[in-house]
Design an enzyme around this catalytic site. Structure first.
Site, PDB file in Angstrom:
ATOM      1  N   ASP A  10      51.805  64.201  11.431  1.00 22.61           N
ATOM      2  CA  ASP A  10      51.322  64.508  12.780  1.00 22.61           C
ATOM      3  C   ASP A  10      52.361  65.439  13.398  1.00 22.61           C
ATOM      4  O   ASP A  10      53.451  65.621  12.848  1.00 22.61           O
ATOM      5  CB  ASP A  10      51.194  63.201  13.590  1.00 22.61           C
ATOM      6  CG  ASP A  10      50.679  63.449  15.011  1.00 22.61           C
ATOM      7  OD1 ASP A  10      49.792  64.298  15.193  1.00 22.61           O
ATOM      8  OD2 ASP A  10      51.189  62.808  15.957  1.00 22.61           O
ATOM      9  N   SER A  11      52.038  65.961  14.578  1.00 25.60           N
ATOM     10  CA  SER A  11      53.020  66.794  15.275  1.00 25.60           C
ATOM     11  C   SER A  11      54.127  65.934  15.887  1.00 25.60           C
ATOM     12  O   SER A  11      55.094  66.461  16.420  1.00 25.60           O
ATOM     13  CB  SER A  11      52.324  67.566  16.387  1.00 25.60           C
ATOM     14  OG  SER A  11      51.755  66.642  17.301  1.00 25.60           O
ATOM     15  N   TYR A  42      50.862  70.769  18.758  1.00 26.32           N
ATOM     16  CA  TYR A  42      50.008  71.637  17.943  1.00 26.32           C
ATOM     17  C   TYR A  42      48.814  72.152  18.758  1.00 26.32           C
ATOM     18  O   TYR A  42      48.226  73.169  18.435  1.00 26.32           O
ATOM     19  CB  TYR A  42      49.434  70.854  16.756  1.00 26.32           C
ATOM     20  CG  TYR A  42      50.346  70.651  15.573  1.00 26.32           C
ATOM     21  CD1 TYR A  42      51.693  70.985  15.616  1.00 26.32           C
ATOM     22  CD2 TYR A  42      49.837  70.113  14.391  1.00 26.32           C
ATOM     23  CE1 TYR A  42      52.514  70.780  14.509  1.00 26.32           C
ATOM     24  CE2 TYR A  42      50.644  69.911  13.280  1.00 26.32           C
ATOM     25  CZ  TYR A  42      51.980  70.234  13.341  1.00 26.32           C
ATOM     26  OH  TYR A  42      52.776  70.037  12.240  1.00 26.32           O
ATOM     27  N   CYS A  73      46.321  63.524  12.670  1.00 25.03           N
ATOM     28  CA  CYS A  73      46.334  64.393  13.849  1.00 25.03           C
ATOM     29  C   CYS A  73      44.960  65.053  13.933  1.00 25.03           C
ATOM     30  O   CYS A  73      44.534  65.704  12.965  1.00 25.03           O
ATOM     31  CB  CYS A  73      47.424  65.445  13.643  1.00 25.03           C
ATOM     32  SG  CYS A  73      47.414  66.788  14.833  1.00 25.03           S
ATOM     33  N   ASN A  74      44.263  64.877  15.034  1.00 27.61           N
ATOM     34  CA  ASN A  74      42.931  65.486  15.169  1.00 27.61           C
ATOM     35  C   ASN A  74      43.008  67.006  15.124  1.00 27.61           C
ATOM     36  O   ASN A  74      42.155  67.669  14.538  1.00 27.61           O
ATOM     37  CB  ASN A  74      42.300  65.100  16.511  1.00 27.61           C
ATOM     38  CG  ASN A  74      41.849  63.663  16.552  1.00 27.61           C
ATOM     39  OD1 ASN A  74      40.688  63.365  16.365  1.00 27.61           O
ATOM     40  ND2 ASN A  74      42.780  62.756  16.796  1.00 27.61           N
ATOM     41  N   GLU A 152      55.478  61.977  23.734  1.00 22.04           N
ATOM     42  CA  GLU A 152      56.664  62.327  22.933  1.00 22.04           C
ATOM     43  C   GLU A 152      57.965  62.051  23.687  1.00 22.04           C
ATOM     44  O   GLU A 152      58.972  61.712  23.095  1.00 22.04           O
ATOM     45  CB  GLU A 152      56.629  63.811  22.520  1.00 22.04           C
ATOM     46  CG  GLU A 152      55.594  64.136  21.457  1.00 22.04           C
ATOM     47  CD  GLU A 152      55.883  63.476  20.106  1.00 22.04           C
ATOM     48  OE1 GLU A 152      57.042  63.412  19.696  1.00 22.04           O
ATOM     49  OE2 GLU A 152      54.919  62.998  19.477  1.00 22.04           O
ATOM     50  N   CYS A 184      42.628  62.431  20.187  1.00 25.17           N
ATOM     51  CA  CYS A 184      43.992  62.841  19.826  1.00 25.17           C
ATOM     52  C   CYS A 184      44.734  61.553  19.502  1.00 25.17           C
ATOM     53  O   CYS A 184      44.635  60.569  20.253  1.00 25.17           O
ATOM     54  CB  CYS A 184      44.647  63.552  21.007  1.00 25.17           C
ATOM     55  SG  CYS A 184      46.422  63.826  20.812  1.00 25.17           S
ATOM     56  N   HIS A 186      47.698  60.717  19.749  1.00 24.71           N
ATOM     57  CA  HIS A 186      48.715  60.287  20.720  1.00 24.71           C
ATOM     58  C   HIS A 186      48.115  59.400  21.820  1.00 24.71           C
ATOM     59  O   HIS A 186      48.835  58.623  22.455  1.00 24.71           O
ATOM     60  CB  HIS A 186      49.351  61.500  21.413  1.00 24.71           C
ATOM     61  CG  HIS A 186      50.410  62.185  20.604  1.00 24.71           C
ATOM     62  ND1 HIS A 186      50.125  62.979  19.526  1.00 24.71           N
ATOM     63  CD2 HIS A 186      51.768  62.192  20.745  1.00 24.71           C
ATOM     64  CE1 HIS A 186      51.264  63.458  19.026  1.00 24.71           C
ATOM     65  NE2 HIS A 186      52.268  62.994  19.754  1.00 24.71           N
TER      66      HIS A 186
HETATM   67  N1  DGL Z   1      48.310  63.847  17.633  1.00 24.82           N
HETATM   68  C1  DGL Z   1      47.807  65.205  17.662  1.00 24.82           C
HETATM   69  C2  DGL Z   1      46.285  65.173  17.671  1.00 24.82           C
HETATM   70  O1  DGL Z   1      45.701  64.173  17.321  1.00 24.82           O
HETATM   71  C3  DGL Z   1      48.459  65.926  18.784  1.00 24.82           C
HETATM   72  C4  DGL Z   1      48.314  67.404  18.722  1.00 24.82           C
HETATM   73  C5  DGL Z   1      49.363  68.160  19.483  1.00 24.82           C
HETATM   74  O2  DGL Z   1      50.505  68.145  19.040  1.00 24.82           O
HETATM   75  O3  DGL Z   1      48.993  68.803  20.461  1.00 24.82           O
HETATM   76  O4  DGL Z   1      45.625  66.137  17.994  1.00 24.82           O
END
Ligand code: DGL
Length: 262
Positions: A10-11, A42, A73-74, A152, A184, A186
């Site tokens: 994931d990011s 991301y 991560c979506n 984060e 997402c 997060h």
């Molecule tokens: N957890 C990522 C998702 O599901 C976050 C993407 C991001 O870093 O913006 O999209």
């Protein structure tokens, strides 16, 4: 039988919501988790950048011997999965917003989708919307700008996060949604605050349990599950800071959290 680890990326810490569900269902599996927080978020990056980062993350996990990769991560899944599946032989598990189950469960035929810009503008999402069985579902899409950064920074329980969520969610509530899809990984960490804002009438849908079941199915199909007696080991890498990982992972002697330059 295969004791090699499951890889996840994931990011940042968002994919831990998926990791937790996988670990609960498959405690005998080892895992390697990569938080590419040097490049987070991301969500505002171009499709090409997201594909390049996803490739880099995949190669890192393959070098650590991953037998299967969960793109936790979506944003990465919705933009890079077709590309990853074409390029690498390892099985991939993708995450996409659960709008299909939300549509099926919605009595008012009105659902909310909170996701990153990268997910909202992806072709995979528009294809998914086309395929919803009942076409008369109204989907109110909202970009959750800033929420990933707050998770984060471990600012989940702050007025800043609560107010931003209110700004995104109250208009959806006023428009009469009865399902909210968290698009997402997060966002599940924000569920207590989201519930305070939306109340108990609106159902919150996030995919971690379904993803864990899908991971189990694919491991069985490829005959690469670890033996049930196996003691799983879990390594978490981050390439900028391990602070957020440390907050979300309770101290345990089966975890190793490591900072890497990558
Ligand atoms: N957890 C990522 C998702 O599901 C976050 C993407 C991001 O870093 O913006 O999209």
């Amino acid at each position: 039988m295969n004791k090699q680890p499951i890889g996840l990326f994931d990011s940042g810490v968002g994919g831990l919501s998926i990791w937790q569900a996988i670990h609960r269902l498959l405690p005998y599996e080892s895992t390697i988790y990569l938080a590419d927080n040097l490049n987070a978020p991301y969500g505002n990056k171009s499709k090409e950048e997201i594909i390049a980062l996803s490739e880099k993350n995949t190669e890192f996990l393959l070098n650590q011997n991953a037998k299967l990769i969960v793109v936790a991560c979506n944003t990465a899944s919705t933009n890079a999965i077709p590309h990853l599946r074409q390029k690498y032989k390892v099985p991939f598990i993708r995450i996409q917003p659960a709008i299909k189950p939300a549509g099926l469960q919605s009595r008012r035929k009105k659902i909310g989708l909170l996701a990153t810009a990268g997910t909202l503008k992806s072709k995979m999402l528009s294809d998914l919307i086309q395929k919803i069985p009942t076409q008369d579902i109204d989907i109110i899409q909202q970009h959750g700008e800033g929420l990933v950064e707050l998770v984060e920074k471990n600012k989940v329980h702050t007025p800043e996060t609560y107010n931003l969520l209110k700004k995104y969610l109250l208009p959806m509530r006023q428009q009469g949604i009865d399902q909210l899809v968290l698009g997402c990984t997060h966002y599940p960490f924000l569920i207590p605050q989201i519930k305070k804002i939306l109340g108990s009438e609106i159902n919150i849908i996030e995919p971690s349990e379904a993803i864990a079941r899908q991971t189990k199915r694919i491991l069985e199909e490829f005959e690469i599950s670890a033996p049930k007696k196996n003691k799983g080991r879990h390594i978490f890498y981050a390439n900028k800071s391990i602070k957020a990982l440390k907050v979300l992972l309770p101290a345990d002697n089966i975890y190793y959290i490591k900072q890497i330059n990558f």
